[in-house]
Motif scaffolding. Structure first.
Motif, PDB file in Angstrom:
ATOM      1  N   ILE A   1       0.815  -1.194   0.063  1.00 43.87           N
ATOM      2  CA  ILE A   1       0.116   0.067  -0.049  1.00 43.87           C
ATOM      3  C   ILE A   1       0.844   1.208   0.154  1.00 43.87           C
ATOM      4  CG2 ILE A   1      -1.834   1.299   1.489  1.00 43.87           C
ATOM      5  CD1 ILE A   1      -2.913  -1.211   2.144  1.00 43.87           C
ATOM      6  N   CYS A   2       1.830   1.194   0.898  1.00 51.28           N
ATOM      7  CA  CYS A   2       2.970   2.608   0.765  1.00 51.28           C
ATOM      8  C   CYS A   2       3.701   2.740  -0.522  1.00 51.28           C
ATOM      9  CB  CYS A   2       3.730   2.298   2.142  1.00 51.28           C
ATOM     10  SG  CYS A   2       2.775   2.429   3.739  1.00 51.28           S
ATOM     11  N   ARG A   3       3.887   1.494  -1.122  1.00 53.18           N
ATOM     12  CA  ARG A   3       4.598   1.764  -2.377  1.00 53.18           C
ATOM     13  C   ARG A   3       3.921   2.068  -3.619  1.00 53.18           C
ATOM     14  NH1 ARG A   3       5.343  -4.043  -4.813  1.00 53.18           N
ATOM     15  NH2 ARG A   3       3.030  -3.498  -5.441  1.00 53.18           N
ATOM     16  N   ASP A   4       2.325   1.493  -3.572  1.00 56.85           N
ATOM     17  CA  ASP A   4       1.771   1.944  -4.658  1.00 56.85           C
ATOM     18  C   ASP A   4       0.869   3.015  -4.607  1.00 56.85           C
ATOM     19  OD1 ASP A   4       2.541  -0.449  -5.885  1.00 56.85           O
ATOM     20  OD2 ASP A   4       0.662  -1.543  -5.283  1.00 56.85           O
ATOM     21  N   TYR A   5       0.507   3.560  -3.197  1.00 53.97           N
ATOM     22  CA  TYR A   5      -0.211   4.709  -3.215  1.00 53.97           C
ATOM     23  C   TYR A   5       0.492   5.675  -1.935  1.00 53.97           C
ATOM     24  CZ  TYR A   5      -3.840   1.688  -4.762  1.00 53.97           C
ATOM     25  OH  TYR A   5      -4.746   0.711  -5.574  1.00 53.97           O
ATOM     26  N   SER A   6       1.883   5.858  -2.421  1.00 52.98           N
ATOM     27  CA  SER A   6       2.715   6.681  -1.081  1.00 52.98           C
ATOM     28  C   SER A   6       2.363   8.001  -1.126  1.00 52.98           C
ATOM     29  CB  SER A   6       4.301   6.601  -1.697  1.00 52.98           C
ATOM     30  OG  SER A   6       4.433   7.174  -2.861  1.00 52.98           O
ATOM     31  N   ASP A   7       2.039   8.610  -2.292  1.00 52.09           N
ATOM     32  CA  ASP A   7       1.351   9.923  -2.092  1.00 52.09           C
ATOM     33  C   ASP A   7      -0.213  10.102  -1.367  1.00 52.09           C
ATOM     34  OD1 ASP A   7       0.071   8.479  -4.136  1.00 52.09           O
ATOM     35  OD2 ASP A   7      -0.281  10.331  -5.414  1.00 52.09           O
ATOM     36  N   PHE A   8      -0.639   9.169  -1.540  1.00 48.22           N
ATOM     37  CA  PHE A   8      -2.040   8.942  -0.867  1.00 48.22           C
ATOM     38  C   PHE A   8      -1.752   8.904   0.773  1.00 48.22           C
ATOM     39  CE2 PHE A   8      -5.776   6.571   0.743  1.00 48.22           C
ATOM     40  CZ  PHE A   8      -7.004   7.596   0.556  1.00 48.22           C
ATOM     41  N   MET A   9      -0.657   8.063   1.346  1.00 49.41           N
ATOM     42  CA  MET A   9      -0.589   7.828   2.346  1.00 49.41           C
ATOM     43  C   MET A   9       0.126   8.628   3.181  1.00 49.41           C
ATOM     44  SD  MET A   9      -1.586   4.693   3.329  1.00 49.41           S
ATOM     45  CE  MET A   9      -0.706   4.268   4.549  1.00 49.41           C
ATOM     46  N   LEU A  10       0.906   9.822   2.467  1.00 46.80           N
ATOM     47  CA  LEU A  10       1.566  10.852   3.294  1.00 46.80           C
ATOM     48  C   LEU A  10       0.732  11.552   4.336  1.00 46.80           C
ATOM     49  CD1 LEU A  10       4.234  12.487   3.203  1.00 46.80           C
ATOM     50  CD2 LEU A  10       3.227  13.924   1.377  1.00 46.80           C
ATOM     51  N   PRO A  11      -0.285  11.959   4.177  1.00 48.23           N
ATOM     52  CA  PRO A  11      -0.966  12.570   5.379  1.00 48.23           C
ATOM     53  C   PRO A  11      -1.211  11.847   6.659  1.00 48.23           C
ATOM     54  CG  PRO A  11      -2.426  12.909   3.173  1.00 48.23           C
ATOM     55  CD  PRO A  11      -1.515  11.773   2.950  1.00 48.23           C
ATOM     56  N   CYS A  12      -0.939  10.267   6.301  1.00 51.71           N
ATOM     57  CA  CYS A  12      -1.090   9.551   7.717  1.00 51.71           C
ATOM     58  C   CYS A  12       0.211   9.022   8.234  1.00 51.71           C
ATOM     59  CB  CYS A  12      -1.828   8.184   7.202  1.00 51.71           C
ATOM     60  SG  CYS A  12      -3.498   8.368   7.022  1.00 51.71           S
ATOM     61  N   PHE A  13       1.293   9.884   7.510  1.00 55.17           N
ATOM     62  CA  PHE A  13       2.807   9.431   7.925  1.00 55.17           C
ATOM     63  C   PHE A  13       2.988   9.704   9.475  1.00 55.17           C
ATOM     64  CE2 PHE A  13       7.154  10.674   8.787  1.00 55.17           C
ATOM     65  CZ  PHE A  13       7.626   9.387   8.057  1.00 55.17           C
ATOM     66  N   ASP A  14       2.674  10.660   9.827  1.00 56.84           N
ATOM     67  CA  ASP A  14       2.993  10.966  11.306  1.00 56.84           C
ATOM     68  C   ASP A  14       2.281  10.059  12.364  1.00 56.84           C
ATOM     69  OD1 ASP A  14       4.313  13.145  10.749  1.00 56.84           O
ATOM     70  OD2 ASP A  14       2.722  14.655  10.873  1.00 56.84           O
TER      71      ASP A  14
ATOM     72  N   THR B   1       9.503  -9.365  15.437  1.00 59.04           N
ATOM     73  CA  THR B   1      10.589  -9.765  15.000  1.00 59.04           C
ATOM     74  C   THR B   1      11.604  -8.978  14.214  1.00 59.04           C
ATOM     75  OG1 THR B   1       9.723 -10.876  13.008  1.00 59.04           O
ATOM     76  CG2 THR B   1       9.667 -12.264  14.753  1.00 59.04           C
ATOM     77  N   GLN B   2      12.576  -9.213  14.248  1.00 58.71           N
ATOM     78  CA  GLN B   2      13.647  -8.407  13.325  1.00 58.71           C
ATOM     79  C   GLN B   2      12.984  -8.080  12.112  1.00 58.71           C
ATOM     80  OE1 GLN B   2      15.332  -6.802  15.443  1.00 58.71           O
ATOM     81  NE2 GLN B   2      16.627  -7.872  16.524  1.00 58.71           N
ATOM     82  N   MET B   3      12.738  -9.127  11.395  1.00 57.28           N
ATOM     83  CA  MET B   3      12.258  -8.828   9.988  1.00 57.28           C
ATOM     84  C   MET B   3      10.996  -8.155   9.779  1.00 57.28           C
ATOM     85  SD  MET B   3      14.221 -10.435   7.955  1.00 57.28           S
ATOM     86  CE  MET B   3      13.228 -10.547   6.480  1.00 57.28           C
ATOM     87  N   GLU B   4      10.166  -8.229  10.732  1.00 61.18           N
ATOM     88  CA  GLU B   4       9.075  -7.501  11.087  1.00 61.18           C
ATOM     89  C   GLU B   4       9.170  -5.801  11.250  1.00 61.18           C
ATOM     90  OE1 GLU B   4       6.197 -11.109  12.551  1.00 61.18           O
ATOM     91  OE2 GLU B   4       6.809  -9.497  14.026  1.00 61.18           O
ATOM     92  N   LYS B   5      10.244  -5.677  11.914  1.00 63.53           N
ATOM     93  CA  LYS B   5      10.618  -4.440  12.247  1.00 63.53           C
ATOM     94  C   LYS B   5      11.274  -3.829  10.815  1.00 63.53           C
ATOM     95  CE  LYS B   5      12.135  -4.555  16.991  1.00 63.53           C
ATOM     96  NZ  LYS B   5      13.193  -4.527  18.041  1.00 63.53           N
ATOM     97  N   CYS B   6      12.029  -4.412  10.156  1.00 69.92           N
ATOM     98  CA  CYS B   6      12.508  -4.326   8.735  1.00 69.92           C
ATOM     99  C   CYS B   6      11.471  -3.802   7.871  1.00 69.92           C
ATOM    100  CB  CYS B   6      13.353  -5.007   8.387  1.00 69.92           C
ATOM    101  SG  CYS B   6      14.976  -5.167   9.023  1.00 69.92           S
ATOM    102  N   ALA B   7      10.431  -4.497   7.819  1.00 70.30           N
ATOM    103  CA  ALA B   7       9.110  -4.402   6.923  1.00 70.30           C
ATOM    104  C   ALA B   7       8.438  -2.927   7.150  1.00 70.30           C
ATOM    105  CB  ALA B   7       8.242  -5.488   6.884  1.00 70.30           C
ATOM    106  N   LEU B   8       8.437  -2.744   8.499  1.00 71.52           N
ATOM    107  CA  LEU B   8       7.699  -1.269   9.002  1.00 71.52           C
ATOM    108  C   LEU B   8       8.529  -0.090   8.624  1.00 71.52           C
ATOM    109  CD1 LEU B   8       6.078  -2.578  12.214  1.00 71.52           C
ATOM    110  CD2 LEU B   8       4.963  -2.248  10.094  1.00 71.52           C
ATOM    111  N   MET B   9       9.950  -0.499   8.621  1.00 77.15           N
ATOM    112  CA  MET B   9      10.792   0.628   8.300  1.00 77.15           C
ATOM    113  C   MET B   9      10.754   0.936   6.991  1.00 77.15           C
ATOM    114  SD  MET B   9      14.001  -0.199  10.895  1.00 77.15           S
ATOM    115  CE  MET B   9      15.014   0.882  10.225  1.00 77.15           C
ATOM    116  N   GLU B  10      10.628  -0.072   6.226  1.00 76.31           N
ATOM    117  CA  GLU B  10      10.448   0.047   4.590  1.00 76.31           C
ATOM    118  C   GLU B  10       9.383   0.778   4.231  1.00 76.31           C
ATOM    119  OE1 GLU B  10      11.376  -3.227   1.932  1.00 76.31           O
ATOM    120  OE2 GLU B  10      12.469  -4.283   3.676  1.00 76.31           O
ATOM    121  N   ALA B  11       8.231   0.444   4.944  1.00 74.77           N
ATOM    122  CA  ALA B  11       6.740   1.175   4.554  1.00 74.77           C
ATOM    123  C   ALA B  11       6.770   2.638   4.686  1.00 74.77           C
ATOM    124  CB  ALA B  11       5.764   0.554   5.442  1.00 74.77           C
ATOM    125  N   LEU B  12       7.637   3.030   5.948  1.00 70.38           N
ATOM    126  CA  LEU B  12       7.719   4.343   6.272  1.00 70.38           C
ATOM    127  C   LEU B  12       8.495   5.181   5.410  1.00 70.38           C
ATOM    128  CD1 LEU B  12       8.272   4.211  10.230  1.00 70.38           C
ATOM    129  CD2 LEU B  12       6.274   5.121   8.846  1.00 70.38           C
TER     130      LEU B  12
END
Length: 971
Positions: A556-569, A586-597
């Motif tokens: 969702i963050c990749r395909d709709y990053s501009d739409f997701m921007l207001p929800c960044f904070d 887990t460490q992998m889940e942390k990495c995934a959330l960091m990638e989304a941000l």
């Protein structure tokens, strides 16, 4: 009969009888077999004895043994026999064909098969040079009766199999016989068609007369044999023999679909014929099958495919022959669909057939059949019809599409498990599948899977084909709200819910106020647990759900990053709260959330703001990665092995993994770096990039040179990454392998998943509900080394496209790569060499600007290609020598070991060779820069790497192992 021959025959018959009767005594059976084999090898009277046994004995086993003796003579002694003896044996064998067998319904099948084998072996040695009238003699035999006609069919079928299918004779002889067969194919097909029509007509006639059942069955037996023989020829003869006389042969096959006793063989012949490839104009006559008569027979056979018609009245089970026929008929319809899709709309001007509706009704009969196998077999054909540029616009196809969609809603729910009896399909599944697991491997099994698939298929196309104003936004949002508000604790159903949310997410872009509700539906799945604070290993279903939720957020963050921007904070604060509890993710889940941000931060369009965010996000990783402790670990192999716990001996499987936290720290650092280089980018719009401070300069032609806000923090991390790569290559040295604890001696072996990929074996389907995702400590250690090795090269492969000149201009970059990635390659196994070639070097060559060819690519490619040439030559020599040795080896244990280990090694080497050739390919391809044609000297300088690799290609074109790959790229 001469006395010596009679006496010897008596001894042989006695031996055979002992062999057959002494079932309780293995010793007697073995002695009898040894006596028989010794006789075949040594006796000068074997031809006479073989003929006497085959002609005179009333015991089928003895007669069969006599025929075996004759076959042995023809196979192994024919060339040593004088011409007169050859002629005598040939005449006697033909005599056996004419009057040496019992009537067709009484003679044993193995006797018929043995006699036909002898004739074929003689044909393979004598025809056409020394037996020019062979075909005429066989044709003459058919006039002598049903038994002789069946034997002739067996001879012709086995001849085709030996010459064309199995090729069990020397090349020159095979070519001679195939050439002669081709020359006589017109007469052969005319002969076969005449036999078929004669005996089918007689079968139908006798079948209607009371008291003539045996005669009818005899004609049926010949008809079956003729159809089987035709099947052996239809696969390879010129299409003109099949389509001759307006496809008369195919029409006969269609007529036979209505004959229960002949329909299976007719359907198999029809399938082979219609599946043939070739020029479109040669296949155009196949359209005759859409004519009224042929299509009526096909439709009638298909519509009789109901489950009740297949039931055995006595047992209530499935009549397998009838069910097999339906499978063949279904395949015929699918093959016919492929032909019509190829022919209609092509240059040969084939029109949409008038009986297309009957064809689709026949196909639809299988789509609605209780058998899941038959249903699924039609799906690809429907897809081809609905996608076809011309056929899809036909009104008949449009009407059928509606019927198909209604049926699909039912078919998507896969019922009919072999272990159950809750629907008609269960009986068919017991024929098709050995277990519920086999059934699951082929089909989805729960209603949520079906709904997920249906939703993806329908809405995925809806957003592509409908204009924006016509999209049913209100209905879509209503459906999305129902999904978001649905509650369940079943991880499998939750995974389906996530898929449907992702599919329906485009509706949210029309009503942004609903976005937080969607996010708050997804985030709990990232931390999902079946039991709160339970220390038991997570089930595979839970682990897959958490991974799925992370992937959904990233997508969702990749395909709709501009739409997701207001929800960044909002997201950032939520992620911080999750990170604050070490037990939640887990460490992998942390990495995934960091990638989304990071994906959302790309929409800041402000270099300084994004750079500050990335520094803050990476602060903990940077501090840990650059610590003195980590540096000492990454620089020294012995320290590294001790740090990750690979030098320990674990005697108790339940012992707590004390060093697991250290491995996770290293993995987390590398995965975070990988996430940053994959996701952090400058604005795609040049004007926005310039306004945001991402453009540092321009090239000579005015193209912008960008800077990535992640470049500065990443540059500081690369030296330790190079140190880790160098250390990993050093781990394969003997002194470091000896440092491994006994528990971990196999941790450098290829992973099972990678091994299965190399062998082309699909991954087994696991029970997602109950199976634990827990692995023992040795498996976890093996997975750690494998993923860490791959991810390091992933980072380097993505560093160039991400950091641009900030990566390529690093001082001494080529030397750092040579001193790390190219170190100790002789000790690195093939499955570890692949990431270097595929993930790093190929990406580097593809992305490197021409300004850095001299400073970076040339110093790397020269040594690398020289080494790869030497390594691959050496490795293929070993494989070839091993193959030669295996051809002479008869030990069963050695053969088993060959399959399990050496075949894997060869397949891996093939993959490495293919990937090296891919690297050669991208290196040889001329980069399309506008200024290339303006400056010849620059072109010559730029092409130096291609000169090097072209020499590599020319050197290896004669090597058969490389040729299939090199030939594709040498031009």
């Amino acid at each position: 009969m001469a006395e010596p021959i009679r006496s010897l025959c008596d001894e042989l018959i006695k031996a055979v009888n002992v062999m057959m009767e002494a079932e309780s005594s293995q010793t007697y059976r073995l002695e009898a077999l040894k006596f028989i084999e010794d006789f075949k090898e040594k006796s000068p009277l074997c031809v006479e004895c073989g003929l006497q046994l085959a002609e005179k004995s009333q015991t089928a086993v003895v007669r069969h043994f006599g025929l075996q003796i004759l076959e042995h003579v023809v196979k192994f002694k024919w060339n040593d026999m004088p011409p007169q003896e050859k002629l005598q044996l040939k005449n006697c064998t033909m005599g056996l064909l004419s009057d040496g067998t019992h009537p067709i319904l009484q003679e044993e099948c193995h006797v018929k098969d043995a006699l036909s084998r002898i004739v074929v072996e003689m044909i393979k040695r004598e025809w056409p040079q020394h037996w020019p009238d062979m075909l005429k003699e066989l044709e003459a035999l058919t006039a002598m009766g049903d038994a002789q006609t069946e034997l002739v069919m067996l001879v012709l079928l086995r001849l085709a199999e030996d010459v064309i299918t199995f090729q069990t004779l020397p090349t020159q002889r095979r070519r001679d016989i195939q050439h002669t067969l081709t020359q006589n194919m017109d007469s052969i097909f005319t002969f076969l068609l005449g036999i078929l029509q004669l005996h089918v007509n007689e079968y139908k006639k006798m079948n209607c007369i009371a008291g003539q059942e045996l005669k009818a069955k005899a004609h049926w037996r010949v008809g079956v044999a003729t159809l089987n023989t035709l099947a052996g020829y239809i696969d390879w003869v010129a299409l003109v023999h099949i389509t001759n006389d307006n496809c008369h042969l195919l029409e006969i096959f269609c007529l036979l679909l209505s004959e229960p006793e002949l329909q299976l063989e007719a359907a198999e012949c029809l399938l082979i014929a219609i599946s043939r490839k070739g020029k479109l104009e040669e296949r155009k006559p196949f359209m005759v099958l859409f004519d009224e008569v042929a299509m009526n027979y096909i439709l009638s056979a298909a519509q009789s495919a109901g489950g009740a018609a297949l039931c055995n009245q006595s047992s209530g089970g499935i009549v397998e022959r009838r069910y097999t026929f339906l499978k063949r008929l279904c395949q015929v319809l699918c093959a016919l669909g492929s032909q019509i899709c190829s022919l209609v709309g092509s240059d040969i001007e084939v029109q949409v057939p008038v009986n297309l509706d009957k064809y689709m009704e026949a196909l639809f009969a299988f789509t609605t059949h209780p058998s899941q196998f038959l249903r699924s077999s039609t799906q690809m054909t429907w897809g081809n019809l609905f996608r076809h540029e011309i056929l899809s616009k036909d009104p008949v196809v449009g009407q059928m599409a509606i019927k198909y969609l209604r049926a699909a809603r039912i078919n998507l729910v896969k019922t009919g498990f072999p272990s159950k009896n809750d629907c008609p399909g269960c009986e068919f599944s017991r024929v098709d599948f050995d277990s519920d697991e086999d059934f699951n491997c082929s089909f989805n099994s729960v209603q949520w899977d079906a709904m997920t698939f249906f939703t993806e298929s329908v809405f995925g196309q809806l957003f592509k084909i409908l204009e924006k104003e016509k999209i049913p936004i209100d209905e879509g949002m209503e459906l999305l709200q129902m999904v978001v508000h649905y509650e369940t604790s079943d991880p499998l159903i939750l995974s389906c819910v996530l898929t449907i949310i992702s599919t329906l997410f485009p509706f949210v872009t029309h009503q942004p106020h609903f976005l937080p509700q969607v996010l708050f539906k997804i985030f709990p799945s990232i931390t999902f647990e079946l039991v709160e604070e339970c220390k038991a290993p997570r089930t595979r279903a839970v682990k897959n759900l958490r991974r799925h939720a992370c992937s959904s957020i990233i997508r969702i963050c990749r395909d709709y990053s501009d739409f997701m921007l207001p929800c960044f904070d909002l997201m950032y604060e939520h992620v911080k709260r999750l990170f604050s509890n070490e037990l939640l993710l887990t460490q992998m889940e942390k990495c995934a959330l960091m990638e989304a941000l990071i994906l959302i931060s790309n929409q800041f369009k402000d270099y300084n703001k994004q750079k500050a965010f990335l520094k803050e996000l990476m602060a903990a990783v940077t501090a840990q990665w650059l610590s003195e402790e980590m540096k000492s670990v990454l620089l020294d192999p012995a320290t590294f092995l001790a740090y990750v716990g690979a030098d320990q001996v674990i005697s108790d499987a339940d012992t707590e993994d004390q060093m697991g936290i250290n491995r996770s720290r290293i993995s987390f650092c590398v995965n975070t770096i990988l996430g940053v280089v994959k996701r952090a980018r400058w604005p795609a719009n040049p004007e926005e990039a310039k306004a945001g401070g991402f453009v540092v300069s321009t090239t000579s032609d005015g193209a912008p040179i960008y800077r990535n806000p992640c470049a500065e923090p990443l540059q500081a991390l690369l030296p330790n990454l190079f140190a880790l790569i160098r250390t990993q290559n050093s781990l394969f040295l003997p002194e470091n392998i000896n440092r491994l604890g006994k528990t971990f001696t196999r941790v450098y072996d290829i992973m099972d998943m990678e091994k299965n990929f190399a062998l082309g074996i699909p991954q087994p389907l696991l029970d997602a509900y109950d199976s634990s995702a827990y692995r023992n400590i040795a498996e976890r250690m093996q997975g750690f080394f494998s993923s860490l090795y791959d991810n390091c090269y992933h980072v380097l492969g993505n560093a160039g496209p991400c950091m641009q000149q900030d990566f390529y201009a690093i001082e001494g970059l080529a030397e750092q790569i040579v001193g790390s990635a190219f170190t100790h390659l002789d000790s690195v196994p093939d499955h570890r060499l692949r990431p270097l070639v595929r993930l790093f070097m190929k990406q580097l060559v593809m992305s490197c600007p021409r300004d850095y060819y001299d400073s970076l690519l040339n110093p790397l490619l020269g040594p690398l290609f020289t080494y790869l040439l030497q390594r691959l030559n050496f490795r293929w020599q070993i494989i070839n020598q091993r193959t030669s040795l295996c051809a002479q080896e008869e030990d069963e244990a050695y053969e088993e070991n060959l399959v399990t280990q050496e075949v894997v090694e060869e397949q891996l080497l093939r993959l490495v060779t293919r990937e090296v050739m891919d690297l050669l390919s991208v290196t040889c391809i001329t980069r399309k820069f506008p200024e290339l044609s303006a400056n010849k000297e620059e072109v010559d300088g730029e092409s130096l790497p291609r000169v090097l690799v072209f020499c590599f290609l020319l050197t290896n074109l004669k090597n058969g192992k490389y040729f299939s790959y090199a030939q594709k790229h040498r031009d």
